[in-house]
Design a protein around this motif. Sequence first.
Motif, PDB file in Angstrom:
ATOM      1  N   GLY A 196       0.816  -1.212   0.000  1.00  0.00           N
ATOM      2  CA  GLY A 196       0.000   0.000   0.000  1.00  0.00           C
ATOM      3  C   GLY A 196       0.850   1.263   0.000  1.00  0.00           C
ATOM      4  N   THR A 197       1.990   1.225   0.683  1.00  0.00           N
ATOM      5  CA  THR A 197       2.884   2.384   0.712  1.00  0.00           C
ATOM      6  C   THR A 197       3.390   2.707  -0.686  1.00  0.00           C
ATOM      7  OG1 THR A 197       3.584   1.836   2.967  1.00  0.00           O
ATOM      8  CG2 THR A 197       5.008   3.303   1.699  1.00  0.00           C
ATOM      9  N   ILE A 198       3.855   1.692  -1.397  1.00  0.00           N
ATOM     10  CA  ILE A 198       4.340   1.915  -2.767  1.00  0.00           C
ATOM     11  C   ILE A 198       3.205   2.391  -3.663  1.00  0.00           C
ATOM     12  CG2 ILE A 198       5.176   0.721  -4.834  1.00  0.00           C
ATOM     13  CD1 ILE A 198       7.401   1.385  -2.958  1.00  0.00           C
ATOM     14  N   GLU A 199       1.998   1.855  -3.438  1.00  0.00           N
ATOM     15  CA  GLU A 199       0.846   2.266  -4.272  1.00  0.00           C
ATOM     16  C   GLU A 199       0.537   3.746  -4.099  1.00  0.00           C
ATOM     17  OE1 GLU A 199      -2.972   3.429  -5.486  1.00  0.00           O
ATOM     18  OE2 GLU A 199      -2.427   3.273  -3.359  1.00  0.00           O
ATOM     19  N   THR A 200       0.615   4.257  -2.881  1.00  0.00           N
ATOM     20  CA  THR A 200       0.322   5.677  -2.684  1.00  0.00           C
ATOM     21  C   THR A 200       1.338   6.558  -3.420  1.00  0.00           C
ATOM     22  OG1 THR A 200       1.589   5.737  -0.609  1.00  0.00           O
ATOM     23  CG2 THR A 200      -0.778   5.322  -0.439  1.00  0.00           C
ATOM     24  N   MET A 201       2.565   6.093  -3.474  1.00  0.00           N
ATOM     25  CA  MET A 201       3.588   6.843  -4.210  1.00  0.00           C
ATOM     26  C   MET A 201       3.322   6.788  -5.710  1.00  0.00           C
ATOM     27  SD  MET A 201       7.030   5.608  -2.212  1.00  0.00           S
ATOM     28  CE  MET A 201       7.291   5.879  -0.453  1.00  0.00           C
ATOM     29  N   ARG A 202       3.054   5.586  -6.221  1.00  0.00           N
ATOM     30  CA  ARG A 202       2.782   5.445  -7.657  1.00  0.00           C
ATOM     31  C   ARG A 202       1.548   6.262  -8.051  1.00  0.00           C
ATOM     32  NH1 ARG A 202       3.017   0.411  -7.954  1.00  0.00           N
ATOM     33  NH2 ARG A 202       4.976   0.137  -9.102  1.00  0.00           N
ATOM     34  N   ASP A 203       0.529   6.221  -7.221  1.00  0.00           N
ATOM     35  CA  ASP A 203      -0.691   6.988  -7.503  1.00  0.00           C
ATOM     36  C   ASP A 203      -0.397   8.482  -7.569  1.00  0.00           C
ATOM     37  OD1 ASP A 203      -3.756   7.338  -7.509  1.00  0.00           O
ATOM     38  OD2 ASP A 203      -3.145   8.491  -5.733  1.00  0.00           O
ATOM     39  N   ALA A 204       0.445   8.960  -6.654  1.00  0.00           N
ATOM     40  CA  ALA A 204       0.787  10.384  -6.654  1.00  0.00           C
ATOM     41  C   ALA A 204       1.535  10.773  -7.923  1.00  0.00           C
ATOM     42  CB  ALA A 204       1.629  10.715  -5.420  1.00  0.00           C
ATOM     43  N   PHE A 205       2.450   9.905  -8.366  1.00  0.00           N
ATOM     44  CA  PHE A 205       3.186  10.194  -9.599  1.00  0.00           C
ATOM     45  C   PHE A 205       2.268  10.179 -10.815  1.00  0.00           C
ATOM     46  CE2 PHE A 205       7.165   8.661  -7.333  1.00  0.00           C
ATOM     47  CZ  PHE A 205       7.758   9.917  -7.314  1.00  0.00           C
ATOM     48  N   LEU A 206       1.333   9.239 -10.858  1.00  0.00           N
ATOM     49  CA  LEU A 206       0.410   9.172 -11.996  1.00  0.00           C
ATOM     50  C   LEU A 206      -0.494  10.401 -12.031  1.00  0.00           C
ATOM     51  CD1 LEU A 206      -0.546   5.374 -11.904  1.00  0.00           C
ATOM     52  CD2 LEU A 206       0.877   6.546 -13.604  1.00  0.00           C
ATOM     53  N   ARG A 207      -0.988  10.806 -10.868  1.00  0.00           N
ATOM     54  CA  ARG A 207      -1.816  12.018 -10.825  1.00  0.00           C
ATOM     55  C   ARG A 207      -1.009  13.248 -11.215  1.00  0.00           C
ATOM     56  NH1 ARG A 207      -3.336  13.387  -5.909  1.00  0.00           N
ATOM     57  NH2 ARG A 207      -2.228  11.775  -4.710  1.00  0.00           N
ATOM     58  N   ALA A 208       0.264  13.269 -10.803  1.00  0.00           N
ATOM     59  CA  ALA A 208       1.121  14.403 -11.149  1.00  0.00           C
ATOM     60  C   ALA A 208       1.393  14.456 -12.650  1.00  0.00           C
ATOM     61  CB  ALA A 208       2.428  14.324 -10.369  1.00  0.00           C
ATOM     62  N   LEU A 209       1.537  13.284 -13.286  1.00  0.00           N
ATOM     63  CA  LEU A 209       1.733  13.259 -14.739  1.00  0.00           C
ATOM     64  C   LEU A 209       0.521  13.840 -15.465  1.00  0.00           C
ATOM     65  CD1 LEU A 209       3.441   9.779 -15.332  1.00  0.00           C
ATOM     66  CD2 LEU A 209       4.429  12.043 -15.775  1.00  0.00           C
ATOM     67  N   ASP A 210      -0.684  13.466 -15.023  1.00  0.00           N
ATOM     68  CA  ASP A 210      -1.901  14.016 -15.633  1.00  0.00           C
ATOM     69  C   ASP A 210      -1.973  15.518 -15.407  1.00  0.00           C
ATOM     70  OD1 ASP A 210      -2.694  11.544 -16.546  1.00  0.00           O
ATOM     71  OD2 ASP A 210      -4.031  11.132 -14.846  1.00  0.00           O
ATOM     72  N   TYR A 211      -1.633  15.948 -14.209  1.00  0.00           N
ATOM     73  CA  TYR A 211      -1.659  17.374 -13.871  1.00  0.00           C
ATOM     74  C   TYR A 211      -0.652  18.146 -14.721  1.00  0.00           C
ATOM     75  CZ  TYR A 211      -1.109  21.539 -10.883  1.00  0.00           C
ATOM     76  OH  TYR A 211      -1.035  22.825 -10.391  1.00  0.00           O
ATOM     77  N   LYS A 212       0.516  17.597 -14.861  1.00  0.00           N
ATOM     78  CA  LYS A 212       1.567  18.220 -15.681  1.00  0.00           C
ATOM     79  C   LYS A 212       1.119  18.346 -17.131  1.00  0.00           C
ATOM     80  CE  LYS A 212       6.506  17.474 -16.791  1.00  0.00           C
ATOM     81  NZ  LYS A 212       6.448  17.142 -18.222  1.00  0.00           N
TER      82      LYS A 212
END
Length: 466
Positions: A196-212
């Motif tokens: 779950g810890t790694i998932e929260t990080m991956r999710d944040a990066f994916l959301r950041a890519l969409d935001y970017k």
Amino acid sequence: MRKALVSLIITSFLAISPALVVGQSNNSVLIKNATVMTATKGTLENTDILVTNGKIARIGKGIQAPAGTTVVDATGKFVTPGIIDAHSHTMLDTLNEGAFSVTSMTGTDDVLNPTDVAIYRALAGGVTAALLLHGSANSIGGKSSTVKFKYGRGVDDFKVKDAPTGIKFAMGENVRQTTQTPLPGRPLRYPRTRQGTIETMRDAFLRALDYKKSWEEFRAGKTKVSPRKDLELEPIVEILEGKRLIHAHGYRSDEHLNLMILADEFGIKVATLQHGLEAYKIAPEIAKRGTGVSIFVDSWGYKLEAYDSIPYNAYILWKNGVVVSINSDSDERMRRLNLDAAKVMKYGGVPEQDALQMITINPAKQLGIDKRTGSIEVGKDADLVIWNGHPFSVYSRVDTTMIDGEVFFDRTKDADMRKSNAAERERLEKLDMNKAPGSGGTPPARPSERRSGERNHVDEIDGGTK
């Protein structure tokens, strides 16, 4: 009364005064006849260092002091670069924002306390700079601060303006909160497992890519409506763009390896693995990615995750070409980082200069400030420490600590201040207002009990103002 009590508190508990410690530096300072441990270019015997306008201007023998130069006789003494602590929470009024798994919208710049007495004690141990990190309650925590310990100055003077920005990542039981008992009625916070810890990080990066991408499309004129500014995702985008460094708390080697693999997935690099007590197990993987490790030398076993460390951790990492630093994560250990560096010579036989680098130029590299500090070289900031003996000896102590050529700790002045503060405390304790009622003290009269125009002893001390 209020002024007297404040003065008493300061003299009783701090025993020092920043205004007295910090003196205005001359434009030039000449340190004469020292053993200079440069950290990068060997150890120089009977050598002078000329400091001009806060920078190291010359290094050599027999340097003549320009007119008006302050000359410091360092015969029989050692000079090293200022020690840099790559993992500290000193001068932070708040460590964790634990409500969410990702709190990248927060930052330590907002909670810096320049009056923290631990700063002065760090200076007395030769520490001149530090990376101040958010706590480890979150998979992605708050933004970090890189500071020089200019005690007695305003908070803005502490910040190293051109230092790369950083952010705290974390893994392990602190993030999963598995050792905490939740309050009644309070739901358990996600994540509760390592996956779950790694998932929260991956999710944040994916959301950041969409935001970017949404901002890129808007700036390219592909969309007409400006995206909403997201304070959580802005720092994550900076990581993706290589503008913000990841400093990742963790103990287990499998967790740190998982983070580096995740970073590979998004084409980014982890700057430092913090703690890294098991990093020796994956030293080649760390070296291959150019990631640094910031460790304790011989502090472990204080939690389940910290059981598998060995004192040869630094040596194995160093032997594999990893940039290793030794940090404190403690106001107390910070004052003895020089002795921690000495230990890696014992455990593995790390050469003296390489051991010194682990508390000077290596943390400077990990913080991205090695072009300006971390070693004694011409053109660098004059962040210097004068020791009365070899800095790796338990019998040595710091005589003087300089930052940008200015003295922020002087042992002789410190001794004078202690005498002055002791005398001031004794004077204040003798005041009638500070005596216990049972020992002859009399409380001040209440305003309603005073006769018209009457002044009491509190008024006299406060200069007639309440």
